[in-house]
Design a protein around this motif. Structure first.
Motif, short mmCIF file in Angstrom:
data_model
loop_
_atom_site.label_atom_id
_atom_site.label_comp_id
_atom_site.label_asym_id
_atom_site.label_seq_id
_atom_site.Cartn_x
_atom_site.Cartn_y
_atom_site.Cartn_z
N ALA A 220 0.84 -1.20 0.00
CA ALA A 220 0.00 0.00 0.00
C ALA A 220 0.87 1.25 0.00
O ALA A 220 0.59 2.22 -0.72
N TYR A 221 1.93 1.25 0.79
CA TYR A 221 2.86 2.39 0.79
C TYR A 221 3.53 2.52 -0.58
O TYR A 221 3.71 3.63 -1.09
N LEU A 222 3.92 1.38 -1.16
CA LEU A 222 4.56 1.42 -2.48
C LEU A 222 3.62 1.95 -3.53
O LEU A 222 4.02 2.71 -4.42
N ASN A 223 2.34 1.56 -3.45
CA ASN A 223 1.37 2.06 -4.42
C ASN A 223 1.21 3.58 -4.29
O ASN A 223 1.11 4.30 -5.29
N LEU A 224 1.17 4.07 -3.05
CA LEU A 224 1.10 5.52 -2.85
C LEU A 224 2.35 6.21 -3.42
O LEU A 224 2.25 7.27 -4.04
N ALA A 225 3.50 5.59 -3.20
CA ALA A 225 4.74 6.17 -3.73
C ALA A 225 4.70 6.24 -5.25
O ALA A 225 5.11 7.25 -5.85
N GLN A 226 4.21 5.18 -5.89
CA GLN A 226 4.14 5.17 -7.35
C GLN A 226 3.14 6.19 -7.88
O GLN A 226 3.37 6.84 -8.91
N ILE A 227 2.02 6.36 -7.17
CA ILE A 227 1.04 7.37 -7.58
C ILE A 227 1.68 8.76 -7.54
O ILE A 227 1.56 9.55 -8.48
N GLU A 228 2.38 9.05 -6.44
CA GLU A 228 3.00 10.37 -6.31
C GLU A 228 4.16 10.53 -7.29
O GLU A 228 4.38 11.62 -7.84
N LEU A 229 4.90 9.46 -7.54
CA LEU A 229 5.99 9.52 -8.52
C LEU A 229 5.43 9.82 -9.91
O LEU A 229 6.00 10.62 -10.67
N SER A 230 4.29 9.21 -10.25
CA SER A 230 3.71 9.40 -11.58
C SER A 230 3.24 10.83 -11.79
O SER A 230 3.19 11.31 -12.92
N ARG A 231 2.90 11.54 -10.71
CA ARG A 231 2.50 12.94 -10.88
C ARG A 231 3.60 13.90 -10.40
O ARG A 231 3.34 15.05 -10.08
N MET A 232 4.82 13.35 -10.33
CA MET A 232 6.03 14.13 -10.10
C MET A 232 6.04 14.85 -8.76
O MET A 232 6.64 15.93 -8.61
N ARG A 233 5.40 14.25 -7.77
CA ARG A 233 5.44 14.80 -6.41
C ARG A 233 6.43 13.94 -5.62
O ARG A 233 6.07 13.03 -4.88
#
Length: 697
Positions: A220-233
């Motif tokens: 779940a943490y990794l998924n959040l990290a990937q979501i934020e990475l994809s929007r350059m945050r």
């Protein structure tokens, strides 16, 4: 021990010993359970149940090879039950031996056709092997046998997602949650799906719900990290990765995600270190090998990067297609077009009809009317189930490029508008705030300020800055100069901006800086570029956006050279709008914002033109280079104070890594077809032309 009924206190039958061993194991008394199993094997060396139990114990101890050895022996017994074959299948899967795993799982379901665990194992094995249709069949069998099994619906949803059937995937995840509302893994998986559907806020909420239920669910943490990475945050993404490290310091997924963030911020060597650390823990992690390939790719270690991509492609998991595309792109970037074309074909042989591969190779070819790739990409967008949002975006950009190639303006912009809209919706960008910042930079950088800090920096003739708007000819100029044997083209470095940001808020704190502060920034920057090419006389940093810091360069590096690339404003902006940039060009995906940014850029460069020293600053027009390559090339080589070399005229033959959207163009001799091309598309550019104060042609 006897196979007959013994006196109660003296010996046990094999059946009794097995029963007692299982009781010990279930009670957490592992040593007693193991001893009983070993005693059984002294009497009956091929006793399947004892071998199986020992294998499961070894698996619990993390001794996968010993577990596989025991259960493989157990499976050889003629009367081995289906459960043993199913266990063997799972062990083979964990070892990455998917062919063996599938064979064992199929033996299990053939032996016991209603054995749910075996069907589940087979479905997951087929899923990892990329046999998604067969996996779907197995997992549908599981849900028909156990319609109220939430785990089965979760597994089924995962396969639907891999097939690109987002609607059925969402339905199956929701069915799992209806059966078990506190199923944290499903909330986490649903987050990935919602992100793919472009429902980003809902995706974040779903992942956070998973963490609320299970605070140690790393995925779940990794998924959040990937979501934020994809929007350059990136700061937010790092926060979620750090959250995993707090309870699992050696988590392979977190180490890999951290490496991906390092690649995004150009900390490539650190990314290599992080991935290699992860691979010592999980040497068969396909995603980690792919991420290692990305870092090595960026460092210019081409052979090692290619091997990492190939290793990722041969391991179990779902990244093989992406890894093969990355390998083909690497070959294209180093100028081996024939090998790149072959690599794209190899990817298609592995994934027949893949619209991802077909879209990814758009920059490697010039489309003609009737090109079959166009039909494949159109069908991928029109068909059901719909592709994830990021794939739709990629297809729209690729089709936009294809229709521009064949001069079908209406279709090109129908796709470009859709692709840009998808991209623009994926991040936050405040055009007014950016405009204010650029005006503040212009107001701060005055002749008086330059006089105050004169002589404050570090002396070095090595840095050459190529600045301007993206798509203004910066890559062409770099390629011409980097064809000189004494010049190293480092590509688009973030080093200058990072060094400035480490010193403070620019331009707002500039007036409070001292000469020592500027010397420290200069030393920081030189340290970064010197590591890239310690022997080169000149090192080119061609990040176009360094025009924002160009007024600082004479203060930091008074012997550096700055080359400002210019091109027709509308041609430049059209070229930006037609590209799905890998980097952060946040202004480029909406025509009015693009026009506003261009006007602000012009304003800032007009200010800098008045204050930059003439011996450090030169401007070159793309159109002038196209019309007079040798004259402009000689002018540039003279400006950077090097002797002339004829290799600069055959720049398209120079073998070096080019990692920008212009990779295909600079592998060709000079051509004129891009001059003034915007006129034929003017009816589609009204918001841009209005911002630039121009009328449609």
């Amino acid at each position: 021990m006897s196979t007959n009924n013994p006196p109660a206190s003296q010996s046990l039958t094999i059946a009794q010993a097995l029963e007692l061993a299982n009781a010990h194991w279930n009670a957490g008394q592992a040593a007693q359970a193991e001893q009983l199993c070993l005693r059984i094997l002294q009497v009956a060396p091929l006793q399947a149940d004892a071998l199986n139990l020992l294998g499961m114990m070894m698996l619990a101890y993390g001794k996968l090879d010993m577990a596989l050895d025991y259960i493989s022996k157990a499976s050889q017994s003629p009367d081995a039950p289906a459960a043993i074959h199913s266990n063997l299948a799972e062990l083979y899967r964990q070892k990455g031996l998917l062919v063996n795993a599938e064979q064992a799982a199929r033996r299990a379901v053939k032996q016991e056709p209603t054995f749910v665990a075996a069907w589940t194992n087979l479905g997951i094995i087929l899923q990892e092997a990329g046999k998604f249709d067969a996996s779907l069949e197995c997992l549908n069998c599981v849900t028909s046998l156990q319609p109220d099994n939430a785990e089965a619906h979760n597994n089924l949803a995962n396969t639907y997602k891999l097939l690109g059937d987002m609607n059925n995937a969402k339905h199956s995840y929701q069915r799992a949650l209806a059966l078990r509302p506190d199923y944290a893994v499903v909330h986490s998986n649903l987050a990935v799906l919602l992100n793919d559907l472009g429902q980003i806020d809902e995706a974040v909420a779903s992942a956070k719900r998973a963490i609320d239920i299970n605070p140690q669910l790393a995925d779940a943490y990794l998924n959040l990290a990937q979501i934020e990475l994809s929007r350059m945050r990136y700061a937010e993404a790092q926060h979620w990765v750090n959250s995993i490290f707090r309870f699992s310091p050696q988590h392979v997924g977190a180490l890999t995600a951290q490496a991906q963030l390092m690649v995004a911020s150009q900390r490539y060597q650190e990314a290599v270190t992080s991935t290699r650390q992860a691979l010592t823990i999980a040497p068969n992690s396909a995603n980690t090998h792919k991420t290692l390939g990305s870092a090595l790719h960026a460092l210019g270690q081409h052979a090692e990067a290619e091997q990492a991509y190939l290793r990722a492609a041969e391991l179990p998991g779902t990244v093989a297609e992406e890894a093969l595309v990355a390998r083909a792109t690497l070959l294209l970037e180093i100028g081996d077009k024939d090998a790149a074309t072959a690599a794209f074909e190899q990817a298609l042989a592995r994934f027949p009809g893949s619209h991802r591969v077909i879209a990814a190779r758009c920059d490697s070819k010039l489309y003609r009317e009737g090109d079959p790739d166009i039909a494949v990409m159109e069908a991928a967008l029109a068909g059901e189930p719909r592709a994830p949002i990021h794939e739709q975006m990629m297809l729209h950009f690729s089709l936009g490029k294809a229709y521009l190639d064949i001069t079908d303006s209406d279709r090109a912009f129908a796709h470009l508008h859709r692709g840009n809209a998808f991209k623009r919706a994926s991040f936050s960008y405040d055009a007014a705030q950016t405009s204010t910042w650029m005006r503040d930079i212009a107001a701060t950088l005055t002749p008086a300020l330059l006089d105050r800090f004169k002589g404050a920096g570090e002396d070095s003739k090595r840095p050459i800055f190529i600045i301007g708007m993206p798509r203004s000819g910066t890559t062409l100029i770099e390629q011409i100069l980097a064809s000189h044997p004494d010049v190293y083209g480092a590509g688009e470095l973030q080093a200058l901006g990072q060094a400035v940001m480490r010193a403070g808020s620019f331009p707002y704190e500039l007036a409070n800086w001292s000469n020592n502060d500027l010397a420290q920034i200069a030393g920081d920057y030189l340290g970064q570029i010197n590591r890239l090419a310690p022997d080169a006389l000149r090192v080119i940093d061609k990040l176009p956006g360094n025009f924002l810091y160009a007024g600082l360069i004479p203060l930091l590096l008074p012997d550096a050279r700055i080359i400002h690339c210019r091109r027709d404003p509308v041609d430049t902006c059209l070229s930006c709008y037609s590209k799905n940039f890998a980097g952060e060009q946040l202004f480029a995906y909406q025509l009015d914002e693009l026009g506003q940014f261009y006007r602000d850029y012009q304003m800032l460069m007009a200010q800098l033109r008045q204050i930059l020293p003439s011996d450090q600053f030169i401007e070159v027009d793309y159109e002038a280079v196209v019309d007079d390559l040798e004259g402009q090339a000689r002018r540039l080589i003279d400006f950077i104070d090097l002797p002339w070399n004829d290799a600069c005229l055959t720049f398209h033959e120079t073998r070096r890594m080019i990692r920008t959207a212009s990779v295909a163009q600079v592998r060709q001799p000079i051509y004129t077809s891009s001059k003034g091309r915007w006129h034929q598309h003017a009816t589609h550019l009204a918001p841009l032309l209005a911002e630039l104060g121009m009328e449609q042609a």
